[in-house]
Design a protein around this motif. Sequence first.
Motif, PDB file in Angstrom:
ATOM      1  N   HIS A   1       0.803  -1.231   0.000  1.00  0.00           N
ATOM      2  CA  HIS A   1       0.000   0.000   0.000  1.00  0.00           C
ATOM      3  C   HIS A   1       0.832   1.274   0.000  1.00  0.00           C
ATOM      4  N   PHE A   2       1.955   1.250  -0.701  1.00  0.00           N
ATOM      5  CA  PHE A   2       2.797   2.440  -0.730  1.00  0.00           C
ATOM      6  C   PHE A   2       2.091   3.602  -1.450  1.00  0.00           C
ATOM      7  N   LYS A   3       1.325   3.218  -2.442  1.00  0.00           N
ATOM      8  CA  LYS A   3       0.638   4.231  -3.253  1.00  0.00           C
ATOM      9  C   LYS A   3      -0.254   5.108  -2.370  1.00  0.00           C
ATOM     10  N   LEU A   4      -0.861   4.470  -1.413  1.00  0.00           N
ATOM     11  CA  LEU A   4      -1.777   5.164  -0.510  1.00  0.00           C
ATOM     12  C   LEU A   4      -1.035   6.284   0.237  1.00  0.00           C
ATOM     13  N   ILE A   5       0.163   5.949   0.718  1.00  0.00           N
ATOM     14  CA  ILE A   5       0.961   6.938   1.464  1.00  0.00           C
ATOM     15  C   ILE A   5       1.362   8.073   0.541  1.00  0.00           C
ATOM     16  N   ASN A   6       1.812   7.714  -0.640  1.00  0.00           N
ATOM     17  CA  ASN A   6       2.214   8.718  -1.620  1.00  0.00           C
ATOM     18  C   ASN A   6       1.057   9.660  -1.937  1.00  0.00           C
ATOM     19  N   ASP A   7      -0.126   9.077  -2.133  1.00  0.00           N
ATOM     20  CA  ASP A   7      -1.289   9.886  -2.504  1.00  0.00           C
ATOM     21  C   ASP A   7      -1.766  10.738  -1.332  1.00  0.00           C
ATOM     22  N   THR A   8      -1.691  10.194  -0.131  1.00  0.00           N
ATOM     23  CA  THR A   8      -2.220  10.916   1.020  1.00  0.00           C
ATOM     24  C   THR A   8      -1.264  12.008   1.487  1.00  0.00           C
ATOM     25  N   PHE A   9       0.017  11.663   1.594  1.00  0.00           N
ATOM     26  CA  PHE A   9       0.953  12.605   2.216  1.00  0.00           C
ATOM     27  C   PHE A   9       1.850  13.324   1.218  1.00  0.00           C
ATOM     28  N   GLY A  10       1.749  12.954  -0.031  1.00  0.00           N
ATOM     29  CA  GLY A  10       2.563  13.639  -1.042  1.00  0.00           C
ATOM     30  C   GLY A  10       3.875  12.909  -1.306  1.00  0.00           C
ATOM     31  N   HIS A  11       4.476  13.297  -2.431  1.00  0.00           N
ATOM     32  CA  HIS A  11       5.686  12.590  -2.881  1.00  0.00           C
ATOM     33  C   HIS A  11       6.865  12.796  -1.954  1.00  0.00           C
ATOM     34  N   ASN A  12       6.919  14.002  -1.354  1.00  0.00           N
ATOM     35  CA  ASN A  12       8.026  14.273  -0.451  1.00  0.00           C
ATOM     36  C   ASN A  12       8.098  13.258   0.670  1.00  0.00           C
ATOM     37  N   GLN A  13       6.970  13.057   1.292  1.00  0.00           N
ATOM     38  CA  GLN A  13       6.901  12.098   2.392  1.00  0.00           C
ATOM     39  C   GLN A  13       7.145  10.686   1.873  1.00  0.00           C
ATOM     40  N   GLY A  14       6.589  10.448   0.681  1.00  0.00           N
ATOM     41  CA  GLY A  14       6.796   9.132   0.055  1.00  0.00           C
ATOM     42  C   GLY A  14       8.279   8.855  -0.117  1.00  0.00           C
ATOM     43  N   ASP A  15       9.021   9.884  -0.605  1.00  0.00           N
ATOM     44  CA  ASP A  15      10.464   9.720  -0.791  1.00  0.00           C
ATOM     45  C   ASP A  15      11.160   9.460   0.530  1.00  0.00           C
ATOM     46  N   GLN A  16      10.733  10.191   1.541  1.00  0.00           N
ATOM     47  CA  GLN A  16      11.351   9.994   2.862  1.00  0.00           C
ATOM     48  C   GLN A  16      11.149   8.579   3.362  1.00  0.00           C
ATOM     49  N   LEU A  17       9.956   8.070   3.111  1.00  0.00           N
ATOM     50  CA  LEU A  17       9.673   6.704   3.527  1.00  0.00           C
ATOM     51  C   LEU A  17      10.602   5.735   2.802  1.00  0.00           C
ATOM     52  N   LEU A  18      10.771   5.971   1.499  1.00  0.00           N
ATOM     53  CA  LEU A  18      11.648   5.086   0.722  1.00  0.00           C
ATOM     54  C   LEU A  18      13.072   5.127   1.274  1.00  0.00           C
ATOM     55  N   GLN A  19      13.513   6.335   1.664  1.00  0.00           N
ATOM     56  CA  GLN A  19      14.869   6.464   2.207  1.00  0.00           C
ATOM     57  C   GLN A  19      14.997   5.704   3.535  1.00  0.00           C
ATOM     58  N   THR A  20      13.977   5.842   4.368  1.00  0.00           N
ATOM     59  CA  THR A  20      13.996   5.136   5.655  1.00  0.00           C
ATOM     60  C   THR A  20      14.044   3.627   5.429  1.00  0.00           C
ATOM     61  N   VAL A  21      13.194   3.184   4.513  1.00  0.00           N
ATOM     62  CA  VAL A  21      13.141   1.752   4.217  1.00  0.00           C
ATOM     63  C   VAL A  21      14.507   1.269   3.725  1.00  0.00           C
ATOM     64  N   ALA A  22      15.121   2.072   2.850  1.00  0.00           N
ATOM     65  CA  ALA A  22      16.427   1.688   2.300  1.00  0.00           C
ATOM     66  C   ALA A  22      17.443   1.531   3.420  1.00  0.00           C
ATOM     67  N   ARG A  23      17.460   2.514   4.343  1.00  0.00           N
ATOM     68  CA  ARG A  23      18.424   2.454   5.457  1.00  0.00           C
ATOM     69  C   ARG A  23      18.180   1.234   6.320  1.00  0.00           C
ATOM     70  N   ARG A  24      16.932   0.968   6.599  1.00  0.00           N
ATOM     71  CA  ARG A  24      16.614  -0.166   7.469  1.00  0.00           C
ATOM     72  C   ARG A  24      17.015  -1.488   6.833  1.00  0.00           C
ATOM     73  N   MET A  25      16.798  -1.581   5.530  1.00  0.00           N
ATOM     74  CA  MET A  25      17.172  -2.829   4.862  1.00  0.00           C
ATOM     75  C   MET A  25      18.674  -3.023   4.888  1.00  0.00           C
ATOM     76  N   GLN A  26      19.386  -1.928   4.629  1.00  0.00           N
ATOM     77  CA  GLN A  26      20.845  -2.024   4.618  1.00  0.00           C
ATOM     78  C   GLN A  26      21.372  -2.507   5.963  1.00  0.00           C
ATOM     79  N   ALA A  27      20.716  -2.046   7.023  1.00  0.00           N
ATOM     80  CA  ALA A  27      21.164  -2.427   8.360  1.00  0.00           C
ATOM     81  C   ALA A  27      20.966  -3.914   8.625  1.00  0.00           C
TER      82      ALA A  27
END
Length: 745
Positions: free
Chosen positions: A330-356
Amino acid sequence: MAISRRLGSATTRSRARTSNSSGPSVRPVRQSLTALVDALDGMVYRCKTGEARYFESVSAGCAGLTGYSAAKLLSRRGTFYNSLIYTDDRARITAELSQALAATRRFSIEYRITSRGGAVKWVRERGAGRHAARGSEWIIEGIVEDVTTQRAAFRALQESELRFRGLFENATEGIFQTSPAGVYINVNRALARIYGYDTPEEIIAAVADIQNQLYVDPARRVEFVTLMRADGVVTNFVSEIRRRDGDRIWISENARAVYDAADSLLFYEGTVEDVTETKLNQEKLEYLANHDAVTGLPNRLLMNDRLRQMMLQAQRNESVVAVALIDLDHFKLINDTFGHNQGDQLLQTVARRMQACLRETDTVARLGGDEFVLLLSGEGRGEALSQVTQRVLKAIALPWRIEQRELSVSCSIGVSVFPRDGRDVQTLLKNSDTAMYKAKEFGRNNFQFYSSEMNAAISERLELQNALHHAVEAEQFVLLYQPKVDLVTGRVAGMEALLRINDEERGLLLPQNFIRVAEETGLITTIGEWVMREACRFNKSLQVRGLPPMRVAINLSARQLMRNELLRTVELALHDTELAAEYLELELTESMVMHDPEEVIAMLNQLKDLGLKLSIDDFGTGYSSLSYLKRFPVGSLKIDQSFVRELGQEDNAAAIVKAIISLGHSLDMHVIAEGVETAEQLTFLIENNCDAMQGYLFSRPLSADDFIALLERESSRGDGYSILRQLCPPLDQGNLEFGSDISGS
Ligand code: C2E
Ligand code: MG
Ligand code: MG
């Protein structure tokens, strides 16, 4: 060609004189001298000085030089030649001439004349003067030659030298000549500047060893020289250089080797360009081409490349590569609700967490949108893989702050494994994708393998994990006790506590089905503690009942042995149950003690100091080093059941069992055989002086109550020997000899 009148008359005069004194041979010599002088290019002359120069004679070459005849040149009382001289040069000539004459030395003066027809020529006049017979006059003899072409060539050379010097000195590229030994011969300003020096002289003085002082990686210079030797040139040779101030820069060299006529190497010469910026830009471009702009993770391009490399490596090592495709739910939902900026931030957080969650050798890549790929190397066993994927699932699902609210996203993961599920990038990705959709169908927030067997294994494991957790909470563990029988007295001399889970649905679960998962999840420490307490408590209760005291053995897992609390846990269990330490035995396996012998020896000594007994279980299956075995404070060896089972079938087994018994005895250890099921096996063990046995032949593992009943029966019978006789027919027939206490009873 006519020679001047005056020169002619002088000649005639002197001829007359010399012919008187020197005889007939003088005449031809003089004649040939005259011819020679006339044949010379340029004008040979004699003149006299006064207010001006008065030419008295000139040679035939004057016509070639000036375009005028000798007669013309000697006209105006011999001053015509003077009028041909460039006005601007006249004063200089007079000055230089009188200096030379005053100093009575030869002179050489260059100046311009205008020849007939108006052409200007550069001439060089050389000669010497001597005093004339009268007064202050000088007689000068000399030659005037045309040096116009010579001067032009020299001028051209000078100009070109000047031009090249300018090029060399003002070039923006560094230019160098170096000796084959690696010392600078000549460098320009640009080169000095590139390397951080103020002048060429400074760098030449400071750098005595180009290879080691300048090259960050001296091997690069060796490569340069090797290329030079092979090809005589290098082009666009890029290396990293350490500047005078320590900064590092990238340079590109174009150079050639210069040889002498005998083909031996004189020096290298070439140009150096500072390409640091280009190189950095190139790296930046390369980075941009290979990475995702939002998360900085490798993109599809780089992922493909890495996967290919990992597959090659896996092929060499006969290992595997897992390709896990991750899709956020349901990533699309977050992107649509909170905007792309927040969506990008989420992607960055996810990336960091996976790397860890990953090791350095693994890769996380973003394919685009909310799709990520994990490349995991060497994860052969499904469990290890499922652990990583579970870690990732958990890490991604951790809450995430957005506009003062806490949100969380889950993800679905599909895993395919090289080489089983595909042997190329596309197939593997396609199959991961299929598996990922399966995970979505299963209600998201989970992972699925592409191969069904792997899924089955994993789900069974998951079920077991749940069952274990449940068993801990619901206290579903029970201990069974299997008697150990002394082969000398024929009596029950001890027991081994064996763990079961009493599952409502599946009945008693055997350790082989859950011990490994318990170890992997860490639950084994909790369970092990319970086993120890329960076994001690039970053993103490037997003593309280008045039954003959004996040892209870419990099995330790490697995880327990590695923990420092073990000593404390044992002490507490003994203390709380009031069981004396001598009635507790710990069974260890060979692999456990051999893993880190020195550390284990220290730990075992501490345990032994508490007063309890240690034994090595399943002996013969591991790779015990005999030298260590001697140093382990171990009181007994348990011969592994596999050897006992094969007794009577395999000659090797008999030999091994015999060897273990005698090895144990030679080390002063007690030897017990486990898994004894037949009279034949028992007979063999008795014949070969094995100390004790454990096995279905005598008794299966029993519940606590059944074990008590067995002990009570045995103590009322008072005769161990009769039990053995029942088990072992040869005893009954008196064919075997036993220890004295039995045979005597
Ligand atoms: P083990 O310590 O070698 O235990 C002996 C195993 O052989 C037991 O299996 C026992 O039931 C079985 N056995 C005994 N006599 C015979 C026989 O005559 N024939 C055959 N075929 N089997 C016989 P069990 O109870 O299934 O335990 C298996 C293994 O699980 C044990 O091997 C031990 O390594 C481990 N284990 C059992 N209880 C515990 C525990 O509380 N903690 C830990 N860490 N491991 C345990
Ligand atoms: Mg055991
Ligand atoms: Mg065993």
